[in-house]
Design a protein around this motif. Structure first.
Motif, PDB file in Angstrom:
ATOM      1  N   UNK A  47       7.878   1.923   0.982  1.00 23.98           N
ATOM      2  CA  UNK A  47       8.399   1.055  -0.072  1.00 23.98           C
ATOM      3  C   UNK A  47       7.932   1.597  -1.413  1.00 23.98           C
ATOM      4  N   UNK A  48       8.739   1.449  -2.461  1.00 22.22           N
ATOM      5  CA  UNK A  48       8.368   2.000  -3.764  1.00 22.22           C
ATOM      6  C   UNK A  48       7.051   1.429  -4.275  1.00 22.22           C
ATOM      7  N   UNK A  49       6.308   2.268  -4.950  1.00 24.80           N
ATOM      8  CA  UNK A  49       4.974   1.880  -5.397  1.00 24.80           C
ATOM      9  C   UNK A  49       4.961   0.657  -6.300  1.00 24.80           C
ATOM     10  N   UNK A  50       5.861   0.548  -7.300  1.00 27.46           N
ATOM     11  CA  UNK A  50       5.785  -0.648  -8.164  1.00 27.46           C
ATOM     12  C   UNK A  50       5.944  -1.949  -7.381  1.00 27.46           C
ATOM     13  N   UNK A  51       6.809  -1.936  -6.402  1.00 28.29           N
ATOM     14  CA  UNK A  51       7.011  -3.146  -5.606  1.00 28.29           C
ATOM     15  C   UNK A  51       5.805  -3.403  -4.697  1.00 28.29           C
ATOM     16  N   UNK A  52       5.291  -2.330  -4.122  1.00 29.61           N
ATOM     17  CA  UNK A  52       4.104  -2.462  -3.266  1.00 29.61           C
ATOM     18  C   UNK A  52       2.941  -3.061  -4.052  1.00 29.61           C
ATOM     19  N   UNK A  53       2.747  -2.575  -5.271  1.00 21.34           N
ATOM     20  CA  UNK A  53       1.621  -3.052  -6.077  1.00 21.34           C
ATOM     21  C   UNK A  53       1.831  -4.479  -6.582  1.00 21.34           C
ATOM     22  N   UNK A  54       3.054  -4.970  -6.492  1.00 26.35           N
ATOM     23  CA  UNK A  54       3.335  -6.349  -6.908  1.00 26.35           C
ATOM     24  C   UNK A  54       3.176  -7.338  -5.756  1.00 26.35           C
ATOM     25  N   UNK A  55       2.764  -6.869  -4.595  1.00 26.60           N
ATOM     26  CA  UNK A  55       2.572  -7.761  -3.457  1.00 26.60           C
ATOM     27  C   UNK A  55       1.602  -8.875  -3.857  1.00 26.60           C
ATOM     28  N   UNK A  56       1.994 -10.124  -3.727  1.00 24.25           N
ATOM     29  CA  UNK A  56       1.177 -11.220  -4.279  1.00 24.25           C
ATOM     30  C   UNK A  56      -0.078 -11.479  -3.448  1.00 24.25           C
ATOM     31  N   UNK A  57      -1.099 -11.959  -4.123  1.00 22.20           N
ATOM     32  CA  UNK A  57      -2.316 -12.406  -3.452  1.00 22.20           C
ATOM     33  C   UNK A  57      -1.977 -13.668  -2.646  1.00 22.20           C
ATOM     34  N   UNK A  58      -2.521 -13.799  -1.438  1.00 18.91           N
ATOM     35  CA  UNK A  58      -3.588 -13.005  -0.814  1.00 18.91           C
ATOM     36  C   UNK A  58      -3.092 -11.894   0.097  1.00 18.91           C
ATOM     37  N   UNK A  59      -1.811 -11.542   0.002  1.00 19.02           N
ATOM     38  CA  UNK A  59      -1.274 -10.498   0.874  1.00 19.02           C
ATOM     39  C   UNK A  59      -2.000  -9.178   0.637  1.00 19.02           C
ATOM     40  N   UNK A  60      -2.153  -8.403   1.717  1.00 14.85           N
ATOM     41  CA  UNK A  60      -2.742  -7.067   1.657  1.00 14.85           C
ATOM     42  C   UNK A  60      -1.748  -6.058   2.211  1.00 14.85           C
ATOM     43  N   UNK A  61      -1.740  -4.859   1.604  1.00 11.91           N
ATOM     44  CA  UNK A  61      -0.876  -3.780   2.075  1.00 11.91           C
ATOM     45  C   UNK A  61      -1.677  -2.845   2.981  1.00 11.91           C
ATOM     46  N   UNK A  62      -1.141  -2.576   4.157  1.00 15.22           N
ATOM     47  CA  UNK A  62      -1.767  -1.664   5.114  1.00 15.22           C
ATOM     48  C   UNK A  62      -0.891  -0.431   5.234  1.00 15.22           C
ATOM     49  N   UNK A  63      -1.251   0.668   4.581  1.00 19.96           N
ATOM     50  CA  UNK A  63      -0.435   1.886   4.694  1.00 19.96           C
ATOM     51  C   UNK A  63      -0.725   2.612   5.995  1.00 19.96           C
ATOM     52  N   UNK A  64       0.273   3.287   6.510  1.00 16.49           N
ATOM     53  CA  UNK A  64       0.088   4.109   7.694  1.00 16.49           C
ATOM     54  C   UNK A  64       0.798   5.436   7.505  1.00 16.49           C
ATOM     55  N   UNK A  65       0.178   6.487   7.992  1.00 12.34           N
ATOM     56  CA  UNK A  65       0.816   7.801   8.018  1.00 12.34           C
ATOM     57  C   UNK A  65       1.086   8.228   9.447  1.00 12.34           C
TER      58      UNK A  65
END
Length: 336
Positions: A47-65
């Motif tokens: 997902x694009x970085x600006x949208x990822x960084x706008x994920x609202x609290x208390x949500x957390x982003x878990x990236x995977x490669x």
């Protein structure tokens, strides 16, 4: 993200079945997350970085490669998954739940609605197309065959490109594209043109000079196109396959979809930022036109092509379980 394999030969039947979603995928069932904060799992570039960084609290982003998104999902038990349509066939319907987002689904444009209509009814209720990006051809600006590329994908069969093309590491994707090409039995001919199948390192193959043409979703190559004036991207007048970013809710979560976060991506000023990155909210062109004014003219036809070209773009259909063995056999028999 596309399910991957390395190279174009030497694949076992079991691995091919995995690539077509037939076996080996980790189940998402199990106990709910023990974390107090809800979590979104996605590929790092999913997902694009600006949208990822706008994920609202208390949500957390878990990236995977990881090359196996479902193995990570089994381990992490997330509350929301962002994935490409290439992964969708592999997850059993009973491992997801309905999204419960009618207001968002009512806003979808004709392409997104057609994509959902191609899915079984239960699956369509479990999926929200959050964004879309066309697959494009990337090459150096001075290539003599760029005019042909702007007309259609048939340029992939140009003898000058033999063993100089890198396509996504997905047999299903390659076969679908071959079906759009002119001529008799184009799949074996297309495979003879390939240097390799490798969408993870495609741009490196191009920059090293070993490939002359690579194919990626526009959102994956836009950062490099902006930095390197030697390169150009082409969306043919004949249309292109579409790369969908989808949101799904695993069966075990009780966390609702963060609807306001999705609406933010589909509204200004976020929509302009995402369009400039080659990622298009799944809304009507009328709704996107104001945001599209911020796109530099040299990229506008890639992100918001003329309606006639956009109408010719297509989504890959789901693969019924009964057809997977046939696809494996077709792929095996088409080997160079």
């Amino acid at each position: 993200m596309t399910p991957h394999f390395t190279g174009s030969t030497g694949l076992s039947r079991r691995r091919l079945l995995q690539l077509f979603g037939g076996a080996g995928l980790a189940a998402l069932a199990g106990c709910g997350s023990t974390s107090a904060a809800p979590r979104l799992l996605a590929a790092k570039d999913g997902i694009p970085r600006p949208w990822r960084e706008a994920l609202p609290s208390p949500w957390r982003f878990l990236p995977t490669s990881s090359m196996d998104l479902w193995a990570d999902a089994e381990l992490e038990q997330p509350d929301l998954l962002a994935l490409s349509d290439g992964w969708l066939d592999g997850i059993p319907a009973d491992q997801l739940q309905a999204l419960g987002a009618p207001p968002l689904q009512r806003r979808l444009d004709a392409k997104a609605r057609a994509f959902l209509a191609s899915l079984p009814t239960q699956r369509a209720a479990q999926v929200l197309p959050a964004g879309v990006s066309p697959w494009v051809m990337i090459a150096r600006r001075r290539e003599p065959w760029l005019g042909a590329a702007r007309r259609s994908w048939d340029v992939l069969l140009d003898p000058a490109l033999q063993q100089r093309i890198v396509l996504p590491a997905s047999p299903r994707w390659v076969m679908n594209l071959a079906d759009q090409l002119d001529g008799d039995d184009p799949l074996p001919r297309l495979r003879r043109q390939l240097l390799t199948l490798d969408d993870r390192q495609a741009l490196n193959w191009l920059l090293k000079g070993e490939a002359r043409l690579v194919v990626l979703p526009l959102q994956r190559c836009m950062p490099l196109l902006k930095r390197d004036p030697r390169l150009t991207a082409v969306l043919p007048q004949s249309g292109a396959p579409l790369h969908w970013t989808l949101l799904v809710r695993p069966a075990q979560t009780r966390e609702p979809l963060p609807r306001a976060w999705v609406e933010q991506a589909w509204s200004e000023p976020m929509a302009s930022s995402l369009l400039r990155q080659g990622w298009r909210p799944p809304l009507s062109r009328r709704e996107l036109e104001p945001a599209g004014q911020s796109i530099p003219s040299r990229w506008r036809q890639l992100v918001l092509p003329d309606p006639e070209i956009w109408s010719r773009c297509w989504s890959l259909p789901p693969v019924p379980g009964s057809e997977r063995n046939q696809l494996v056999q077709r792929w095996t028999q088409s080997a160079p």
